[in-house]
Structure formats: C-alpha cells, structure tokens
Design an enzyme around this catalytic site. Structure first.
Site, PDB file in Angstrom:
ATOM      1  N   LYS A 187      -4.881  -7.928   2.117  1.00 37.53           N
ATOM      2  CA  LYS A 187      -4.551  -6.525   2.412  1.00 37.53           C
ATOM      3  C   LYS A 187      -5.210  -6.086   3.718  1.00 37.53           C
ATOM      4  O   LYS A 187      -4.603  -5.417   4.560  1.00 37.53           O
ATOM      5  CB  LYS A 187      -5.015  -5.623   1.255  1.00 37.53           C
ATOM      6  CG  LYS A 187      -4.211  -5.825  -0.030  1.00 37.53           C
ATOM      7  CD  LYS A 187      -4.839  -5.120  -1.232  1.00 37.53           C
ATOM      8  CE  LYS A 187      -4.082  -5.452  -2.522  1.00 37.53           C
ATOM      9  NZ  LYS A 187      -4.652  -4.848  -3.725  1.00 37.53           N
ATOM     10  N   GLN A 212     -10.237  -2.207  -5.754  1.00 40.26           N
ATOM     11  CA  GLN A 212      -9.533  -3.351  -6.345  1.00 40.26           C
ATOM     12  C   GLN A 212      -9.845  -3.475  -7.834  1.00 40.26           C
ATOM     13  O   GLN A 212     -11.003  -3.386  -8.254  1.00 40.26           O
ATOM     14  CB  GLN A 212      -9.919  -4.638  -5.590  1.00 40.26           C
ATOM     15  CG  GLN A 212      -9.150  -5.868  -6.009  1.00 40.26           C
ATOM     16  CD  GLN A 212      -7.655  -5.814  -5.669  1.00 40.26           C
ATOM     17  OE1 GLN A 212      -7.228  -5.092  -4.775  1.00 40.26           O
ATOM     18  NE2 GLN A 212      -6.851  -6.553  -6.404  1.00 40.26           N
ATOM     19  N   ASP A 265      -3.093   3.658  -3.929  1.00 40.45           N
ATOM     20  CA  ASP A 265      -2.616   2.809  -5.030  1.00 40.45           C
ATOM     21  C   ASP A 265      -1.748   3.600  -6.003  1.00 40.45           C
ATOM     22  O   ASP A 265      -1.048   2.997  -6.829  1.00 40.45           O
ATOM     23  CB  ASP A 265      -3.818   2.254  -5.815  1.00 40.45           C
ATOM     24  CG  ASP A 265      -4.139   0.820  -5.435  1.00 40.45           C
ATOM     25  OD1 ASP A 265      -3.191   0.051  -5.167  1.00 40.45           O
ATOM     26  OD2 ASP A 265      -5.330   0.477  -5.428  1.00 40.45           O
TER      27      ASP A 265
END
Ligand code: GUN
Length: 298
Positions: free
Chosen positions: A62, A106, A129
């Site tokens: 990412k 994450q 997200d």
C-alpha cells in the site's frame, strides 16, 4: 477481456491487475491536479501494530503504491504490546495532524485490543478504509463517503466487465465487516437481488448455483467447484489462502470452473490489486474533502 489473448490468459479470466492499472492512471491524474490546486499532496498514515508477516507485506504494498501515486505516506510501526489507550492516542494525534488526510490501521490487531474501540477512534473523515460505524452506516443508507476498499474494488471489477448488476441475483458468501457485509450493501444499492450466506447457511450449493454474480470470501482454499456455480456466472474470488507448498490460491477451484463461467477473478492478480487501487482513490477523496476541493457531504 479481449486483451487476455496478448497476455496468454484464458478468455474468461478477469484481469484485476490490468483493470487496476487503468483505474490508477486516472486516479493519479486527479491526484496531480488536486495537489497542484491545493498546493499540497495527499497524506496517508499507515499504522501497523505488531509483526504479522502478511500484514507487513500488505502495508508495504500500500505504501509503495501511494508513493507511486504522488501520495505522501507516513508509516507507524508499533510494538504489539502497546496498550489500546496508547494506540488510541496515536490515532488522535493523526486525527489532528493537518498533513494527514487518511488513516489506515491494518487489521488484524493483537488479541488484547478491541478493534472496534480502535476503529471508532479514527476521524470518520480520515477513515479511508471505511470501517468506522459512521461510514458503515452511510453505506447502508446509500450515502457513502468512504467505501471499504475490497468491496469497492469488486464493484469496479464487475462493472469493468460491462456487467450491470441491476436485477441480477448476487450471492455473497462470507459476512465479515471488511468484505461480506459491505459487499452485500453495495450490491443492494446497485439494485441487485442479494443473498448473503455464511457458515450457518443450509444447502449452500443450492443457493450459490443460482447466482448470476457470486462473490466469495471464506478463506478456504479451492472450496467452491463446478457444483456451486451457475454456467455463465461472474465469479469474484476474494480468498487468499497459502498452501503448504507456499503457493497462494483463492476460495474457488478456478481450473474446475473456468470453462463454464462468464468471468472469474484469479488469485493472485484479481481482487488484490483493485483493493489497493481503491485505497488510493479513497485517499484522493479524503484529500479533496480536507482541502476544500470537494464539499463536505450531507
Ligand atoms: N486486513 C485485511 N484487509 C484489510 C483492509 O482492507 N484494511 C485494513 N486496514 N486491514 C485489512
């Protein structure tokens, strides 16, 4: 899927890597224009708690993509014994940092933390997200800002194959907060008839074999075969399973079904590249919101 011939791919393979590449070219141009107008680049903070090897690889991918796109990335590698309260403090600082447009924590987090508490600490307008309850609720009512990256990428894959989901029977297998539930909401918002299946679903094969569009995310290697799939279906395989010999495979036995489907995403190079592409797009949206290039949503 015409380009598949040049790449030696079966004509029914949906090439996620190529679709992501094309999508990212347009996102990159938009980021360049936005950065020039706002006089600053988008900033993305990645937070990795502990040393989960797969998570480290995902976060590195990412960050690499962000740099390629002209997004400034700020990485926070945090020891896995950090307390939940201290992690929330790190997030609060990022919420207040004007250089940061997007925050990605994450998953999974270490066992001693409640992921819900941590995700709730993220400013919903920096939640690239789309996991914050406010963004989950917005998606459910059909007024989203940040759509979770994997289901958003799956919709782009389906639409990229020229499929209009309106009126189609879409079956989603797996009801996680990251994939299955938002996937069902997105398909519903686009007027599909949606069935959401999970580990307690009875006669799974009877349901999946009626799907015009089948999206599976259960984490079981090669679980779905010919008996689960309607000929002519579009199959999206979100599974990433590592076998004992190190090879990575999806939830679908692709070789068994490739000749009967209309399209199927491979693993790797299917959904994965699209997920990262959507994170870049969500970061672009966050930058546009924080720099006033896009109005605040109602
Ligand atoms: N873990 C697995 N998928 C994801 C994702 O899309 N975002 C984050 N933050 N963690 C994940």
């Amino acid at each position: 899927m015409k380009k598949n011939e040049q790449k030696n791919l079966h004509p029914n393979v949906i090439n996620g890597r190529a679709l992501a590449h094309d999508f990212l070219e347009s996102v990159k141009k938009e980021i360049e224009a936005q950065s020039a107008e706002a006089k600053r680049a988008p900033g993305l903070a990645t937070v990795l708690v502990g040393d989960h090897p797969a998570s480290r690889i995902y976060v590195e991918a990412k960050r690499r993509k962000a740099e390629e796109m002209g997004i400034e990335s700020f990485h926070y590698a945090i020891e896995d014994n950090i307390s939940e309260a201290d992690l929330v403090r790190v997030i609060s600082d990022l919420n207040n940092d004007p250089e940061i447009d997007g925050i990605l924590v994450q998953m999974p987090l270490p066992q001693h933390m409640n992921a819900r508490h941590v995700l709730c600490a993220i400013d919903p307008l920096k939640d690239v997200d789309g996991f914050h309850p406010e963004n989950a609720g917005r998606l459910l009512i059909g007024n989203p800002i940040f759509i979770p990256c994997t289901p958003k990428g799956v919709m782009h894959l389906i639409n990229g194959c020229g499929i209009d989901v309106q009126g189609k029977h879409a079956v989603v297998v797996g009801r996680s907060t990251i994939v299955g539930k938002p996937m069902a909401a997105l398909l519903t918002n686009e007027d599909a008839t949606v069935t959401l299946c999970h580990q307690y679903t009875q006669d799974l094969e009877k349901i999946t074999s009626q799907a015009d569009i089948l999206v599976v995310a259960i984490g079981q290697a090669n679980f779905f075969g010919k008996k689960h799939i309607k000929p002519g279906a579009i199959v999206v395989d979100v599974g990433i399973n590592r076998l004992a010999d190190g090879t990575v495979t999806g939830d679908v036995n692709t070789n068994a079904v490739i000749d009967i489907v209309k399209g199927i995403t491979p693993v790797p190079n299917g959904v994965g590249p699209m997920t990262i592409a959507m994170l870049m797009d969500n970061t672009r949206i966050a930058h546009a919101l924080h720099t006033g290039l896009m109005g605040m949503p109602s």
